[in-house]
Design a protein around this motif. Structure first.
Motif, PDB file in Angstrom:
ATOM      1  N   GLY A 275       0.793  -1.223   0.000  1.00 32.53           N
ATOM      2  CA  GLY A 275       0.000   0.000   0.000  1.00 32.53           C
ATOM      3  C   GLY A 275       0.822   1.268   0.000  1.00 32.53           C
ATOM      4  N   LEU A 276       0.180   2.315  -0.503  1.00 35.23           N
ATOM      5  CA  LEU A 276       0.716   3.671  -0.419  1.00 35.23           C
ATOM      6  C   LEU A 276      -0.183   4.411   0.570  1.00 35.23           C
ATOM      7  CD1 LEU A 276       2.605   5.898  -1.751  1.00 35.23           C
ATOM      8  CD2 LEU A 276       0.662   6.406  -3.200  1.00 35.23           C
ATOM      9  N   TYR A 277       0.434   4.935   1.617  1.00 31.57           N
ATOM     10  CA  TYR A 277      -0.330   5.575   2.690  1.00 31.57           C
ATOM     11  C   TYR A 277      -0.002   7.055   2.710  1.00 31.57           C
ATOM     12  CZ  TYR A 277      -1.203   0.795   3.843  1.00 31.57           C
ATOM     13  OH  TYR A 277      -1.605  -0.506   3.745  1.00 31.57           O
ATOM     14  N   GLU A 278      -1.010   7.882   2.806  1.00 35.28           N
ATOM     15  CA  GLU A 278      -0.747   9.326   2.736  1.00 35.28           C
ATOM     16  C   GLU A 278      -1.883  10.113   3.377  1.00 35.28           C
ATOM     17  OE1 GLU A 278      -1.176  10.969  -1.268  1.00 35.28           O
ATOM     18  OE2 GLU A 278      -2.011   9.058  -1.918  1.00 35.28           O
ATOM     19  N   MET A 304      -2.822   3.108   9.629  1.00 32.31           N
ATOM     20  CA  MET A 304      -3.423   2.320   8.539  1.00 32.31           C
ATOM     21  C   MET A 304      -2.379   1.393   7.903  1.00 32.31           C
ATOM     22  SD  MET A 304      -5.973   4.900   6.484  1.00 32.31           S
ATOM     23  CE  MET A 304      -6.982   3.619   5.747  1.00 32.31           C
ATOM     24  N   MET A 305      -1.169   1.892   7.742  1.00 32.94           N
ATOM     25  CA  MET A 305      -0.100   1.098   7.131  1.00 32.94           C
ATOM     26  C   MET A 305       0.196  -0.145   7.969  1.00 32.94           C
ATOM     27  SD  MET A 305       3.674   2.529   6.230  1.00 32.94           S
ATOM     28  CE  MET A 305       4.445   2.574   7.827  1.00 32.94           C
ATOM     29  N   TYR A 308      -3.043  -2.533   7.508  1.00 27.11           N
ATOM     30  CA  TYR A 308      -3.400  -3.132   6.218  1.00 27.11           C
ATOM     31  C   TYR A 308      -2.230  -3.744   5.462  1.00 27.11           C
ATOM     32  CZ  TYR A 308      -7.853  -0.779   6.964  1.00 27.11           C
ATOM     33  OH  TYR A 308      -9.050  -0.361   7.488  1.00 27.11           O
ATOM     34  N   SER A 309      -0.995  -3.260   5.678  1.00 25.94           N
ATOM     35  CA  SER A 309       0.132  -3.831   4.921  1.00 25.94           C
ATOM     36  C   SER A 309       1.131  -4.569   5.799  1.00 25.94           C
ATOM     37  CB  SER A 309       0.896  -2.740   4.154  1.00 25.94           C
ATOM     38  OG  SER A 309       0.158  -2.286   3.052  1.00 25.94           O
ATOM     39  N   LEU A 310       1.232  -4.201   7.082  1.00 25.38           N
ATOM     40  CA  LEU A 310       2.321  -4.758   7.886  1.00 25.38           C
ATOM     41  C   LEU A 310       1.818  -5.714   8.968  1.00 25.38           C
ATOM     42  CD1 LEU A 310       4.554  -1.539   8.178  1.00 25.38           C
ATOM     43  CD2 LEU A 310       4.663  -3.369   6.486  1.00 25.38           C
ATOM     44  N   ASN A 311       0.512  -6.019   8.930  1.00 28.65           N
ATOM     45  CA  ASN A 311      -0.032  -7.043   9.810  1.00 28.65           C
ATOM     46  C   ASN A 311       0.282  -6.777  11.286  1.00 28.65           C
ATOM     47  OD1 ASN A 311      -1.466  -9.318  10.199  1.00 28.65           O
ATOM     48  ND2 ASN A 311       0.229 -10.748   9.823  1.00 28.65           N
TER      49      ASN A 311
END
Ligand code: NAD
Length: 364
Positions: A275-278, A304-305, A308-311
């Protein structure tokens, strides 16, 4: 296994808010024993200055190798004179397409402490927590044929094509069902199936997929009604899923319910959950370099990162709780301060979030 996080500070207030978010990443990595490695690259105006293009090859390689990417913001008046194809914002479109980020997640969360900042009555929005899932790589923004042509009668005519394949609908809907299953279990699919065939198909595919998710209550709403309901009674929603153009408009409407653009995180995901988080906001050149930017949208993007991406859902919750704590303590940057109160700066807000994280650990 070490997970790789790439930081893209970008332009304007981007480096200031990402610096605070980076401190938060390092703090949670330590507190929760997360094996994370951090790297930094150029995107946007800063990349144009340093490497000649908005999305340099080195940044592309690092982005493809990363597990998650945290972006500040890109753009600013310095590059406004460039042709559209060379501007910093092109870097953003290019990285989204390089990573095939088809799903845009925009939570609209109103911390109860900030209910008075909303343009709606506090009782309608206090505690609001909705998630808009927008399809990002298809629909009318990308459909062919498109263009402006001269007709036989000599008039010019503009046209675009609104297309979605079953596969495109399926992958965004599946993600939305899964997200709803982890929240309140309510999914609203937004379409215009009474007029547009493409969204008739959307409705059929989403309904069919619903059989795989009996624990999620699915309903459908026409987009005009959804816009009305969002400002009439937004707390009725949990997760909304919709196509690119409707999502673009509804997510900005939902953002305004929360009052401050400085508080809103976002995520764009691909099929591998990379993911790209911003933050939702831009580079705010009017306040850049003045220690006035609110870093909380970027810090909440870190949460969020992690989720959703780093568990690392527990670390994500810890950050969200730390943000709630600093708001409870009365800390406010200039964009969310009540009249007559004094504001803290970007760095002081970062300090307070880190202190709140550390004290959670001491109290646990
Ligand atoms: P903006 O979001 O940068 O700013 C709008 C207003 O909100 C400004 O008054 C700004 O001071 C304020 N603001 C924004 N973020 C804030 C924060 N964290 N804390 C406190 N106040 C904040 O939008 P804009 O002015 O329309 O655009 C400025 C530049 O940013 C343009 O070059 C635009 O292209 C770019 N932009 C980039 C992105 C992105 O990188 N994703 C998104 C939108 C705009």
């Amino acid at each position: 296994m070490t997970q790789r996080v790439l930081l893209l500070p970008g332009d304007g207030i981007g480096p200031e808010v990402v610096a605070q978010a980076e401190r938060v990443v390092l703090a949670v990595a330590q507190l929760f024993d997360l094996p994370l490695s951090l790297d930094t690259a150029n995107l946007g105006g800063v990349a144009i200055e340093a490497e000649g293009v908005a999305f340099p090859q080195t940044t592309r390689e690092k982005a493809l190798a990363a597990d998650a990417i945290l972006l500040g913001a890109v753009g600013g008046p310095r590059w406004d004179g460039l042709p559209a194809s060379e501007r910093p914002e092109r870097g953003l479109l290019a990285i989204r397409s390089a990573l095939d980020l088809f799903a845009n997640l925009r939570p609209a969360i109103l911390f109860p402490q900030l209910a008075s900042a909303s343009s709606l009555k506090a009782e309608l929005v206090a505690g609001l927590d909705i998630l808009i899932v927008r399809e990002l790589t298809g629909g009318i923004y990308f459909g062919e044929p498109r263009g402006i042509a001269v007709r036989e009668d000599g008039q010019r005519e503009g046209y675009n094509t609104y297309r979605y394949s079953e596969g495109e609908i399926m992958r965004i809907a599946r993600l939305a069902f899964e997200l709803a299953g982890k929240r309140e279990g309510k999914l609203t699919s937004v379409d215009k199936a009474n007029v547009l065939e493409v969204t008739q198909l959307w409705r059929e595919v989403v309904t069919g997929l619903g059989a795989d998710y009996p624990e999620v209550a699915l309903d459908h709403m026409y987009v005009d009604n959804a816009a009305m309901q969002l400002v009439r009674a937004p707390k009725q929603f949990d997760v909304l899923v919709t196509g690119n153009i409707f999502g673009d408009i509804l997510s900005d409407t939902a953002a305004m319910l929360t009052g401050s653009i400085g508080m809103l995180p976002s995520a764009s995901l691909n099929e591998q959950s990379k993911g790209l988080y911003e933050p939702v906001h831009g580079s705010a050149p009017d306040i850049a370099g003045q220690d006035r930017a609110n870093p909380l949208a970027t810090i909440l993007s870190v949460a969020m990162m992690l989720r959703y991406s780093l568990n690392a859902a527990a670390a994500a919750r810890a950050i969200e709780e730390a943000v709630a704590t600093v708001l409870d303590q009365g800390l406010r940057t200039a964009d969310i301060v009540d009249k007559g109160q004094s504001a803290v700066g970007t760095v002081a807000m970062g300090d307070a979030v880190i202190a709140a994280l550390m004290s959670q650990k001491e109290n646990s």
